[in-house]
Design an enzyme around this catalytic site. Structure first.
Site, short mmCIF file in Angstrom:
data_model
loop_
_atom_site.label_atom_id
_atom_site.label_comp_id
_atom_site.label_asym_id
_atom_site.label_seq_id
_atom_site.Cartn_x
_atom_site.Cartn_y
_atom_site.Cartn_z
N HIS A 524 -32.66 -16.59 26.43
CA HIS A 524 -34.03 -16.33 25.99
C HIS A 524 -34.09 -15.07 25.11
CE1 HIS A 524 -34.89 -19.00 29.51
NE2 HIS A 524 -35.84 -19.44 28.69
N ASN A 525 -33.45 -15.16 23.97
CA ASN A 525 -33.34 -14.02 23.07
C ASN A 525 -33.98 -14.35 21.72
OD1 ASN A 525 -31.43 -15.75 21.91
ND2 ASN A 525 -29.77 -14.81 23.12
#
EC number: 3.1.4.-
Length: 778
Positions: A524-525
């Protein structure tokens, strides 16, 4: 109540006066020797035979007739009595003006003295011990009453106070009960002394009537007149006491209500609040000055920064410079146990000191510092949860000494004072925390916000004119750098919405800050955020005018920002670990946080990409952005899919219905969020690798916390990857893309690519199952 008392006293007086007049008339008629039966003789007979009269009335007169007589008598008495013409009306007026116990007793004694033709009287107050009386005297020059304690000797008033028996004596009488004589004044020749007894049988006063040598001795008739007054006077005093108590309680309640309002409405700072509360306390007990000492638990000392509340201007000249009644530059400190305040802090008990300098516990050093002489002290501990946190001192009551009633009222007030201190401390802590939060936000903003130089550099480098495959599911986000993603994001935004209402420099700055606010977690970047935005861009491009302009704007920005500041842990983990975020948001925890981060970035200087929108558009787009970001919570996907499926199957779906449009927006957001499952196989494999690495990190954290992670997040069960992907694609992704394809056929490529990936994962899962079976057989 007072008018009723006056009526009764008047009736008693009229009865006695009428009796005297009738007896005189009867005597003159008897002297004339008349034997004729007339009204006068009947009246004479009835007066001389009261038992016969009582028996006749009780047996011969019916109750209704008796009631009529009583009503007539009452009405006649009211007509005859004119206000201000007799002592009874004076008593009534006095009761209404000054309903204090001592004053009522004084006026009652005046009435009895007048009714019995006494030349004077003494009023003795009884306060508990009948052996200790106080001679009470009011003055006619508006000066305050005087009270003189009488302790020594044994006198008629003390005898009456002890025995409650009335005494009628004259100066020449020999009475062994009073060896000291009957009077202390030469003018007093005759005495009638009686007790004032309340309905609770408590003696509260002694009235001693006097007649000089020119008067007659007191007779039984005088005693009866006095008794008739005392009976009703005692009842009146009882109710007067109740009235005063209720009135005082009412005032105390109003006072405490004002204190509570002050606590919750005027909470600016601890010093300001406590100063106001101390002013309330000073007025409550009529003290000249007030001080508050707080307990320093570390040094075992009492200290005061709020001191000398209520100091008068005439005394301030001898004090250090003060502001609002409190010293600002002087702090008074002394050990717990020192002085009256120190003793109260140590014992937790109230102290009421009537002469401070004669009490060995009094600490004179404070007076030496302030130049003020302390005479009387009422000192009260302040408790919070059973612990003394401070001491309040009331200094020098303006009239007399601090009373038991002052103690009781002040004890109640001390509770509210403790509440005020507690809330003030909490308020100060909140204010300090707020300032710390602002500092932290400033620091984070500095490190998490793009600089002017970064935006200028990207602007100088320019944006690409075209980007191959940018609007297809085949686009690979892994192949471009983070800075290129910023440029590509700006490119996609301008391609969709143009620059008529937007500024390219603001867009670059906004995209740069979005990049910085994605954490460096495995999945989740920033790459995931960009990829989701790219998929939404593809959907919008391919479906052309399905969505309205404001909806397109919200969908794209919502996709770009939907995982801002993601920590690599799901909502369940946040709840299980009692994360601060879970305490703030009980549902869709991370999604609410992502939206709030989006708003925070928009509010930063030079980041508001919606600045040129009108107020209606601005409000609408923010509402839709929130709707889109919250839709990425997979827990909401299932009810949203069920609603939309029902509408389609029942042929009720309509693009013109707002609720239906909102539902398709949620499905489009889920489709973009899960777009890694609809990418070519090489991108799918790489994405799944980082997804599971993030899963395993959460599993490691759960195991460290003493919990067993689910197989999908258990690092020791990597063989479960394929089967978990099969379940994920089959149960969530395929239904999502199928539903999207039914309403927007242009998105069919997403469904096809996802189905292809599902087949590959199914084959891997089958192969793994076959290998596992072979191992078991061996």
């Amino acid at each position: 109540m007072w008018n009723n008392l006056a009526d009764r006293l008047t009736r008693a007086w009229d009865s006695k006066v009428n009796t005297r007049h009738d007896m005189q008339r009867e005597k003159s008629e008897d002297d004339e020797g008349s034997n004729e039966i007339n009204a006068t003789k009947v009246s004479q007979f009835l007066r001389q035979n009261p038992d016969f009269l009582e028996q006749y009335i009780m047996n011969e007169v019916d109750l209704e007739q008796l009631e009529r007589w009583m009503i007539r008598r009452t009405q006649r008495s009211k007509k005859l009595m004119q206000p201000g013409t007799n002592k009874n009306s004076q008593l009534t007026n006095s009761l209404q003006k000054r309903p204090t116990k001592a004053h009522v007793l004084w006026e009652l004694a005046n009435c009895i003295s007048s009714a019995t033709n006494a030349t004077g009287f003494h009023l003795y107050l009884v306060d508990g011990d009948p052996e200790v009386l106080s001679l009470y005297t009011e003055h006619t020059d508006n000066s305050p009453p005087t009270i003189q304690r009488i302790k020594a000797g044994f006198s008629i008033p003390k005898y009456v106070a002890r025995t409650r028996e009335p005494v009628r004596v004259s100066k020449g009488d020999i009475d062994s009960r009073f060896p000291e004589g009957i009077a202390r004044s030469k003018e007093v020749e005759h005495i009638l002394c009686q007790a004032v007894v309340q309905p609770d049988n408590k003696v509260i006063a002694i009235i001693e009537l006097h007649r000089d040598r020119n008067g007659f001795p007191f007779h039984e008739e005088d005693e009866e007149i006095s008794c008739s007054y005392l009976v009703w006077g005692g009842i009146a005093l009882h109710y007067a006491h109740l009235f005063l108590s209720m009135n005082k309680q009412k005032k105390l309640n109003e006072f405490l209500l004002a204190v509570v309002k002050s606590i919750f409405q005027d909470m600016v700072s601890m010093d300001t609040l406590v100063m106001k509360v101390m002013n309330f306390a000073q007025r409550l007990v009529d003290a000249d000055r007030a001080s508050l000492f707080l307990v320093d638990s570390k040094t075992k000392e009492l200290y005061a920064t709020i001191f000398d509340v209520g100091i008068e201007d005439s005394r301030r000249q001898t004090q250090p410079k003060q502001e609002s009644g409190a010293k600002k530059d002087t702090e008074i400190r002394f050990p717990i146990g020192t002085g009256i305040a120190g003793q109260v802090a140590m014992s937790g008990e109230i102290m009421n000191i009537t002469d401070a300098y004669s009490d060995p516990r009094f600490n004179r050093s404070v007076d030496q510092q302030t130049g003020y002489k302390t005479e009387t002290i009422l000192c009260m501990p302040i408790f919070i949860r059973g612990v003394v946190i401070g001491v309040v001192e009331m200094i020098n009551k303006r009239s007399g000494y601090f009373t038991k009633e002052d103690e009781e009222a002040f004890e109640t007030f001390a509770i509210y004072c403790g509440l005020a201190l507690h809330h003030a401390k909490l308020y100060d802590k909140i204010k300090r925390s707020e300032q710390k939060y602002k500092v932290a936000l400033e620091v984070l903003s500095y490190h998490g916000t793009s600089t002017e130089e970064e935006a200028k550099q990207l602007l100088q480098e320019g944006l690409p004119e075209t980007i191959p495959d940018i609007d297809t599911v085949r686009f690979n986000s892994f192949q471009i750098s983070d800075m290129e993603k910023v440029k590509y994001t700006t490119y996609m935004f301008i391609d969709l919405f143009g620059l008529s209402k937007f500024d390219v420099k603001t867009l670059l700055r906004f995209s740069l800050t979005i990049k910085k606010n994605y954490r460096r977690v495995p999945y989740h970047n920033w790459t995931h955020g960009f990829s989701v935005a790219n998929t939404m861009y593809t959907i919008i491009r391919k479906t052309k005018d399905v969505f309205r302009p404001v909806e397109k704007l919200a969908l794209f920005i919502g996709s770009l920002c939907h995982d801002l500041d993601h920590r690599g842990k799901n909502n369940k983990f946040m709840l299980d670990t009692a994360s601060p975020l879970a305490a703030i948001y009980s549902t869709s925890t991370m999604e609410h946080h992502h939206f709030n981060q989006t708003v925070t970035i928009l509010q930063q200087d030079g980041h508001n990409i919606f600045a040129k929108l009108n107020s209606h558009e601005y409000k609408q787009v923010l509402g839709l952005v929130k709707h889109c970001i919250l839709a990425t919570d997979l827990a909401l996907f299932f009810p949203n899919r069920a609603k939309l499926t029902t509408l389609i199957e029942e042929e009720k779906f309509s693009w013109s219905v707002l609720e239906h449009r909102l539902l398709i927006q949620t499905i489009a957001m889920t489709a973009s969020d899960l777009s890694a499952s609809a990418k070519p196989w090489d991108i799918q494999i790489r994405t799944v690798k980082v997804i599971f690495e993030e899963f395993y990190q959460q599993g490691d954290a759960e195991r460290a916390a003493g919990r067993t992670p689910i197989p999908m997040m258990d690092r020791s069960q990597t063989d479960q990857q394929a089967i978990s992907q099969v379940g994920f694609l089959k149960d969530i992704c395929i239904p999502c893309y199928t539903l999207l394809n039914r309403l927007m056929p242009e998105t069919g490529e997403l469904l096809d690519m996802c189905q292809a990936n599902l087949n590959r994962w199914q084959q891997i899962a089958n192969d793994n199952e076959k290998l596992a079976s072979e191992k078991e057989n061996k």
